[in-house]
Write a protein that holds these residues in place. Structure first.
Motif, PDB file in Angstrom:
ATOM      1  N   ILE B 190       0.827  -1.198   0.000  1.00  0.00           N
ATOM      2  CA  ILE B 190       0.000   0.000   0.000  1.00  0.00           C
ATOM      3  C   ILE B 190       0.869   1.260   0.000  1.00  0.00           C
ATOM      4  CG2 ILE B 190      -0.379   0.150   2.513  1.00  0.00           C
ATOM      5  CD1 ILE B 190      -3.119   0.702  -0.058  1.00  0.00           C
ATOM      6  N   GLN B 191       2.030   1.181   0.704  1.00  0.00           N
ATOM      7  CA  GLN B 191       2.949   2.333   0.684  1.00  0.00           C
ATOM      8  C   GLN B 191       3.439   2.623  -0.731  1.00  0.00           C
ATOM      9  OE1 GLN B 191       6.170   1.311   3.274  1.00  0.00           O
ATOM     10  NE2 GLN B 191       4.871   1.205   5.093  1.00  0.00           N
ATOM     11  N   ILE B 192       3.796   1.555  -1.431  1.00  0.00           N
ATOM     12  CA  ILE B 192       4.314   1.724  -2.796  1.00  0.00           C
ATOM     13  C   ILE B 192       3.216   2.277  -3.709  1.00  0.00           C
ATOM     14  CG2 ILE B 192       5.218   0.474  -4.804  1.00  0.00           C
ATOM     15  CD1 ILE B 192       7.330   0.642  -2.726  1.00  0.00           C
ATOM     16  N   LEU B 193       1.991   1.778  -3.551  1.00  0.00           N
ATOM     17  CA  LEU B 193       0.883   2.265  -4.373  1.00  0.00           C
ATOM     18  C   LEU B 193       0.633   3.751  -4.139  1.00  0.00           C
ATOM     19  CD1 LEU B 193      -1.677  -0.661  -4.111  1.00  0.00           C
ATOM     20  CD2 LEU B 193      -0.361   0.048  -6.112  1.00  0.00           C
ATOM     21  N   LEU B 194       0.646   4.149  -2.856  1.00  0.00           N
ATOM     22  CA  LEU B 194       0.431   5.565  -2.537  1.00  0.00           C
ATOM     23  C   LEU B 194       1.548   6.421  -3.130  1.00  0.00           C
ATOM     24  CD1 LEU B 194      -0.808   5.282   1.159  1.00  0.00           C
ATOM     25  CD2 LEU B 194      -2.150   5.836  -0.884  1.00  0.00           C
ATOM     26  N   LEU B 195       2.779   5.924  -3.010  1.00  0.00           N
ATOM     27  CA  LEU B 195       3.922   6.648  -3.567  1.00  0.00           C
ATOM     28  C   LEU B 195       3.773   6.818  -5.079  1.00  0.00           C
ATOM     29  CD1 LEU B 195       6.857   7.757  -3.136  1.00  0.00           C
ATOM     30  CD2 LEU B 195       7.644   5.478  -3.758  1.00  0.00           C
ATOM     31  N   LEU B 196       3.393   5.738  -5.753  1.00  0.00           N
ATOM     32  CA  LEU B 196       3.235   5.797  -7.211  1.00  0.00           C
ATOM     33  C   LEU B 196       2.162   6.790  -7.600  1.00  0.00           C
ATOM     34  CD1 LEU B 196       3.523   2.114  -8.459  1.00  0.00           C
ATOM     35  CD2 LEU B 196       4.925   4.056  -9.141  1.00  0.00           C
ATOM     36  N   ARG B 197       1.049   6.735  -6.891  1.00  0.00           N
ATOM     37  CA  ARG B 197      -0.071   7.640  -7.164  1.00  0.00           C
ATOM     38  C   ARG B 197       0.378   9.101  -7.008  1.00  0.00           C
ATOM     39  NH1 ARG B 197      -5.570   7.048  -9.170  1.00  0.00           N
ATOM     40  NH2 ARG B 197      -4.961   8.889 -10.324  1.00  0.00           N
ATOM     41  N   GLU B 198       1.141   9.335  -5.925  1.00  0.00           N
ATOM     42  CA  GLU B 198       1.607  10.679  -5.636  1.00  0.00           C
ATOM     43  C   GLU B 198       2.572  11.187  -6.719  1.00  0.00           C
ATOM     44  OE1 GLU B 198       3.223  10.922  -1.612  1.00  0.00           O
ATOM     45  OE2 GLU B 198       4.687  12.350  -2.410  1.00  0.00           O
TER      46      GLU B 198
END
Lengths: 314, 334
Positions: B190-198
């Protein structure tokens, strides 16, 4: 790195001791009496007993081993029975020549093996691969004493380009007068490591190319030349390890080639010592060769640890 | 607005000991700044489609048909040098297993810098500076020290961050993500997904995100294309697909997840297995597993039925919702 080095150095102590023990045992367990070869056929039992005592062959084996190993630690490997000269200087002299030949052959074999292996692996299943693989198979399959003789027939006898035997007169210099003696034995000797390195590197390159990171390298826009450079660096540690072992074999196993070319190295010396039943010379030579192996492996491990960062932490 | 990635009737087949028709007529559009999810199970052709966009498939064994246009350029017509100029600069890729996608014998800093040197003609030193900047941007702790770290010295999540830093180092317009969170555990995922989205929003990138996990797709995608047997079964916005799937496979996929399911109730599954792809499909590839199949489904390939702007489903029943179809089916059997 320092801790790793210290640890590896400590490991060598028990190994060296065991090696010394085994080579002492082997020589003494093998049949044949060293005195038979130097005593005249009609020698008296008294003379034989005196000589036996003089060389210490009458003492129990553990005592003989103890004397030999303590002397060896002090740098004294005894005197040759056949010519009376100190074993150590004989061996060191031969080691120098063998080292020269083995290194020349290794560099040649490694360079050619890396080249053929990388090319074959990179152009897998093309005619380039087939050519390089055939050369490699021929390299490991051809008996090298035979190859040595064939080379002598072609280049020494027929063409008269290169000398057939010996290492030239006087001490070694890097001039044509001496180097010309090195070429034929070195080429002959290089053939086997070349074949082995080629096959190893070819398989290695195949493995490396099937990795995701090769796609990732292309995906970041690197050209094939840069990708190839990455493949080479990935293949290097394993290739060096294989070559290190090969260098060990070359140092110890060059009896045939050194005999064919009368190259005054350890193999040639060992051959002489065996046929003359010269026990001190034989023991000393084997011990020095074994030590070589141990330290060579050490050097290879250290070199690998320097190139491949994953090894250091292990 | 013009799409930045436009794929038309893409076919990819591999010819080795046996033929595999991995992609069979895929058409996709991605707008600038849009995140498209390619959703499908293993072997549905989603990764192959992604790799085809960069022509990262083995040259000798692969045949590619159709057309691929990326940032106005015809990818299939590119020479090798044009291709490598585009890779990493216009289009970048992140991979499923970062441990395998980073070169083990080069430091993270070197690997990022190499890309910068390649595309921007900068020195290795400037490249390293950019690498540091990127590592900070993907929020790797003590980035300066990590610059000289080798991939094996980092954790899985950290490696994927480094991989993202590498992919984004030259500020690409399009990021291709091949299941980048599959190999990570749930919290890191989930951290990686949020980072990618950002990062996607900050850099205004288009992203094509391949995943088999509907939950992941929900987190990151604007639009979704559901793939089955090398075809796009259905496309639409994320909301349209989740609320009102029209293709029976998309419907089955949704009802087989815990999303919106009732506690204590068994999840429904799709019976059967995906078809072998040794020949290109002649009929609807989902027909053998479809409860709504009729005779014409097995006779010819259904067209992609348009259901509004940028929404389509490759099914002859696409006009009707799932509930309507079930009602008809029950009326017939009654």
């Amino acid at each position: 790195m320092f801790v790793y080095l210290a640890k590896r150095l400590l490991y060598t102590i028990p190994i060296v001791f065991s090696v010394a023990l085994v080579c002492f045992m082997l020589v003494h367990l093998s049949p044949g009496d060293p005195l038979v070869s130097i005593l005249p056929a009609d020698a008296s039992a008294q003379l034989e007993a005196r000589l036996r005592e003089q060389y210490g062959f009458d003492r129990p084996l553990p005592v003989q081993f103890w004397i030999w190993i303590t002397n060896a630690l002090g740098g004294d490997l005894g005197n040759s029975i056949a010519n009376g000269r100190p074993v150590l200087s004989e061996v060191l002299n031969a080691v120098g020549n063998t080292l020269l030949l083995a290194c020349a052959a290794s560099i040649l074999g490694f360079a050619l093996g890396m080249f053929f292996g990388l090319v074959a692996g990179y152009f897998r299943d093309t005619w380039i691969d087939k050519l390089a693989t055939s050369i490699a198979i021929a390299g490991v399959s051809v008996p090298h004493y035979w190859l040595g003789m064939v080379l002598v027939i072609i280049f020494s006898v027929q063409l008269n380009w290169l000398p057939a035997v010996g290492a030239g007169s006087g001490s070694w210099t890097w001039t044509w007068a001496h180097v010309q003696y090195l070429i034929l034995p070195a080429v002959t000797m290089a053939v086997i490591p070349m074949g082995i390195v080629t096959r190893t590197v070819r398989a290695l390159v195949g493995d490396i190319l099937s990795n995701d990171f090769v796609d990732a390298l292309r995906a970041k826009g690197l050209g094939e030349r840069r990708v190839f450079a990455h493949v080479v660096k990935n293949a290097a540690p394993t290739a060096i390890a294989v070559m290190g072992l090969q260098l060990g074999y070359l140092l110890g196993g060059s009896i045939l080639i050194e005999t064919v070319f009368s190259w005054p190295g350890t193999g040639f010396l060992l051959n002489t010592a065996i046929f003359q039943r010269d026990l001190p010379l034989l023991q000393g030579t084997i011990l020095v060769l074994a030590l070589f192996f141990v330290f060579l492996n050490l050097a290879v491990d250290l070199l690998q640890a320097m190139i491949d960062p994953r090894i250091k932490r292990g | 607005m013009k799409p930045i990635v436009s794929v038309r009737d893409l076919t990819v087949s591999f010819h080795g000991e046996r033929a595999v028709h991995a992609v069979n007529g895929v058409s996709l559009d991605v707008m600038p700044g849009e995140v498209l999810g390619l959703l499908g199970e293993s072997g549905s052709g989603k990764s192959v489609t992604l790799r085809a966009l960069m022509r990262l498939l083995p040259k000798k064994r692969t045949r590619i048909g159709g057309s691929i246009e990326v940032a106005g350029q015809d990818v299939l017509a590119m020479r090798d040098d044009q291709l490598s100029n585009m890779r990493g600069k216009v289009v970048s890729m992140i991979f499923q297993e970062p441990a395998l996608a980073l070169d083990p014998v080069y430091t993270i800093g070197e690997q990022i810098a190499e890309s910068v040197v390649r595309h921007e003609g900068k020195s290795m030193k400037e490249g390293k500076e950019r690498a540091l900047e990127m590592l900070e941007r993907v929020r790797i702790p003590s980035a300066k020290r990590r610059l000289d770290a080798y991939p094996h010295e980092m954790s899985g999540g950290m490696r994927q961050r480094a991989m993202i830093a590498l992919a984004l180092a030259c500020k690409p317009k399009i990021l291709l993500a091949d299941e980048p969170t599959t190999a990570l555990d749930a919290t890191v995922q989930i951290q990686i997904l949020l980072l990618l989205r950002e990062l996607q929003a900050e850099m205004d990138m288009s992203v094509i995100f391949v995943t088999h996990d509907l939950g992941v797709a929900v987190e990151i995608c604007d639009r979704v294309a559901v793939m089955y047997a090398g075809e796009v079964a259905e496309t639409g916005t994320l909301a349209q697909l989740v609320r009102d799937p029209r293709h029976p496979y998309a419907q089955g996929l949704l009802s087989s997840t815990v999303l919106g399911a009732t506690r204590g109730e068994k999840l429904t599954t799709i019976p059967g297995a995906p078809p072998s792809l040794s020949t290109p499909p002649q009929a609807c590839s989902f027909e053998p597993r479809c409860r709504f199949a009729v005779a014409s489904c097995a006779a010819k390939r259904p067209p992609a039925v348009a259901l509004g702007e940028r929404r389509a489903a490759r099914c002859i029943h696409a006009e009707r919702t799932a509930d309507e179809k079930i009602a008809t089916l029950e009326a017939e059997t009654a």
